[in-house]
Design a protein around this motif. Structure first.
Motif, mmCIF file in Angstrom:
data_model
loop_
_atom_site.group_PDB
_atom_site.id
_atom_site.type_symbol
_atom_site.label_atom_id
_atom_site.label_comp_id
_atom_site.label_asym_id
_atom_site.label_seq_id
_atom_site.Cartn_x
_atom_site.Cartn_y
_atom_site.Cartn_z
ATOM 1 N N ASN A 1 0.838 -1.196 0.000
ATOM 2 C CA ASN A 1 0.000 0.000 0.000
ATOM 3 C C ASN A 1 0.870 1.241 0.000
ATOM 4 O OD1 ASN A 1 -2.192 1.698 0.129
ATOM 5 N ND2 ASN A 1 -2.432 1.488 2.342
ATOM 6 N N GLU A 2 0.770 2.029 -1.065
ATOM 7 C CA GLU A 2 1.563 3.252 -1.187
ATOM 8 C C GLU A 2 0.658 4.460 -1.400
ATOM 9 O OE1 GLU A 2 4.545 2.602 -4.187
ATOM 10 O OE2 GLU A 2 5.299 0.817 -3.173
ATOM 11 N N GLN A 3 -0.538 4.427 -0.798
ATOM 12 C CA GLN A 3 -1.481 5.532 -0.917
ATOM 13 C C GLN A 3 -2.181 5.720 0.429
ATOM 14 O OE1 GLN A 3 -5.218 4.901 -1.003
ATOM 15 N NE2 GLN A 3 -4.536 2.939 -0.154
ATOM 16 N N GLU A 4 -2.828 6.893 0.595
ATOM 17 C CA GLU A 4 -3.489 7.190 1.863
ATOM 18 C C GLU A 4 -4.977 7.479 1.688
ATOM 19 O OE1 GLU A 4 -1.252 10.324 3.704
ATOM 20 O OE2 GLU A 4 0.550 9.086 3.820
ATOM 21 N N ILE A 5 -5.530 7.161 0.515
ATOM 22 C CA ILE A 5 -6.928 7.450 0.219
ATOM 23 C C ILE A 5 -7.843 6.439 0.897
ATOM 24 C CG2 ILE A 5 -8.619 7.598 -1.669
ATOM 25 C CD1 ILE A 5 -5.992 8.368 -3.360
ATOM 26 N N LEU A 6 -7.412 5.194 0.917
ATOM 27 C CA LEU A 6 -8.225 4.102 1.449
ATOM 28 C C LEU A 6 -7.362 3.221 2.329
ATOM 29 C CD1 LEU A 6 -10.889 2.338 1.286
ATOM 30 C CD2 LEU A 6 -9.764 1.135 -0.600
ATOM 31 N N GLU A 7 -7.885 2.917 3.517
ATOM 32 C CA GLU A 7 -7.190 1.955 4.364
ATOM 33 C C GLU A 7 -7.415 0.568 3.762
ATOM 34 O OE1 GLU A 7 -7.319 0.179 8.868
ATOM 35 O OE2 GLU A 7 -7.945 2.259 8.540
ATOM 36 N N PHE B 1 -1.170 -0.746 -4.288
ATOM 37 C CA PHE B 1 -2.179 0.304 -4.330
ATOM 38 C C PHE B 1 -1.468 1.646 -4.299
ATOM 39 C CE2 PHE B 1 -4.355 -3.290 -2.307
ATOM 40 C CZ PHE B 1 -5.484 -3.375 -3.112
ATOM 41 N N VAL B 2 -1.812 2.522 -5.260
ATOM 42 C CA VAL B 2 -1.174 3.828 -5.366
ATOM 43 C C VAL B 2 -2.251 4.896 -5.558
ATOM 44 C CG1 VAL B 2 0.969 2.879 -6.333
ATOM 45 C CG2 VAL B 2 -0.849 3.667 -7.876
ATOM 46 N N ASP B 3 -1.801 6.162 -5.648
ATOM 47 C CA ASP B 3 -2.706 7.264 -5.967
ATOM 48 C C ASP B 3 -2.529 7.642 -7.440
ATOM 49 O OD1 ASP B 3 -0.313 8.741 -6.097
ATOM 50 O OD2 ASP B 3 -0.620 9.668 -4.138
ATOM 51 N N ILE C 1 -0.695 -2.807 -10.513
ATOM 52 C CA ILE C 1 -0.746 -1.556 -9.778
ATOM 53 C C ILE C 1 -2.129 -0.956 -9.988
ATOM 54 C CG2 ILE C 1 0.223 0.761 -9.533
ATOM 55 C CD1 ILE C 1 2.558 -1.443 -11.067
ATOM 56 N N ILE C 2 -2.810 -0.646 -8.896
ATOM 57 C CA ILE C 2 -4.159 -0.076 -8.963
ATOM 58 C C ILE C 2 -4.150 1.311 -8.333
ATOM 59 C CG2 ILE C 2 -6.534 -0.249 -8.095
ATOM 60 C CD1 ILE C 2 -6.249 -3.299 -8.233
ATOM 61 N N SER C 3 -4.694 2.292 -9.060
ATOM 62 C CA SER C 3 -4.893 3.614 -8.491
ATOM 63 C C SER C 3 -6.207 3.609 -7.729
ATOM 64 C CB SER C 3 -4.945 4.694 -9.573
ATOM 65 O OG SER C 3 -5.379 5.920 -8.989
ATOM 66 N N VAL C 4 -6.128 3.720 -6.412
ATOM 67 C CA VAL C 4 -7.327 3.740 -5.575
ATOM 68 C C VAL C 4 -8.137 5.003 -5.867
ATOM 69 C CG1 VAL C 4 -8.164 3.831 -3.188
ATOM 70 C CG2 VAL C 4 -6.297 2.290 -3.804
ATOM 71 N N GLU C 5 -7.448 6.091 -6.169
ATOM 72 C CA GLU C 5 -8.120 7.355 -6.476
ATOM 73 C C GLU C 5 -9.017 7.210 -7.712
ATOM 74 O OE1 GLU C 5 -6.615 11.986 -6.820
ATOM 75 O OE2 GLU C 5 -5.169 10.408 -6.328
ATOM 76 N N THR C 6 -8.487 6.628 -8.779
ATOM 77 C CA THR C 6 -9.273 6.415 -9.992
ATOM 78 C C THR C 6 -10.344 5.357 -9.755
ATOM 79 O OG1 THR C 6 -7.487 7.124 -11.449
ATOM 80 C CG2 THR C 6 -9.158 5.723 -12.418
ATOM 81 N N ALA C 7 -10.016 4.299 -9.036
ATOM 82 C CA ALA C 7 -11.001 3.253 -8.739
ATOM 83 C C ALA C 7 -12.194 3.841 -7.986
ATOM 84 C CB ALA C 7 -10.353 2.129 -7.930
ATOM 85 N N LYS C 8 -11.916 4.731 -7.043
ATOM 86 C CA LYS C 8 -12.989 5.364 -6.272
ATOM 87 C C LYS C 8 -13.886 6.186 -7.189
ATOM 88 C CE LYS C 8 -13.577 8.039 -2.004
ATOM 89 N NZ LYS C 8 -14.428 9.136 -2.414
ATOM 90 N N ALA C 9 -13.298 6.987 -8.058
ATOM 91 C CA ALA C 9 -14.078 7.807 -8.998
ATOM 92 C C ALA C 9 -14.904 6.925 -9.934
ATOM 93 C CB ALA C 9 -13.147 8.719 -9.787
#
Length: 165
Positions: free
Chosen positions: A9-15, A46-48, A104-112
């Motif tokens: 996990n390399e992002q802080e958008i989603l735990e 997981f990234v941003d 590699i998944i962008s959590v930011e884009t996945a959320k949108a």
């Protein structure tokens, strides 16, 4: 050994909780079973959007963020750089033989995208993970027929764990 999932996990958008990792591991097992892949390792990160944008530009020449990137270990690219390993006497090179690749998944884009499509973020992350896994196995969606095949496989795997639209 079986199929093994390594999550970073390399992002802080989603735990990223144990429940999500457990679900993704189940998806990996189901996808492997569906494709006849019994062994191997997948590294999931997981990234941003900023990080996936950098990777997309660097590796694909596309100057924008994307939702998922896959890097298969068994791909051969004409311009691929050779990697040279210097081993100490008696040392063996291991750890790559069973590696299927990186997703590699962008959590930011996945959320949108989950908001846009009207389903849960868990469903979107599961979809992107299975999509990335199929890319690791050589599937692509360059034309309508291959896209339909890949979508069918993804939806069938997701349905097995209740992640339908």
């Amino acid at each position: 050994m079986g199929l093994k999932l390594e999550c970073n996990n390399e992002q802080e958008i989603l735990e990223i909780g144990e429940d999500l990792i457990e679900l993704l591991n189940t998806l990996l097992q189901k996808a492997g079973e569906a494709e006849g892949v019994a062994e191997g390792e997948v590294a999931l990160t997981f990234v941003d959007d900023e990080e996936i944008h950098t990777l997309n530009r660097e590796y694909r020449g596309v100057d924008r963020p994307t939702d998922v990137l896959s890097f298969a270990m068994n791909e051969s690219v004409e311009d691929e750089q050779e990697i040279i390993y210097e081993l100490e006497e008696g040392e063996e090179l291991d750890g790559f033989g069973d590696m299927l690749g990186d997703i590699i998944i962008s959590v930011e884009t996945a959320k949108a995208q989950s908001e846009e499509y009207g389903h849960s973020l868990t469903r979107e992350i599961g979809f992107l993970f299975v999509h990335g896994f199929l890319h690791l196995l050589g599937y692509d969606h360059q034309d309508e027929a291959s896209e339909a095949e890949m979508m069918g496989k993804q939806e069938a795997i997701l349905a097995q764990v209740g992640l339908t639209r």
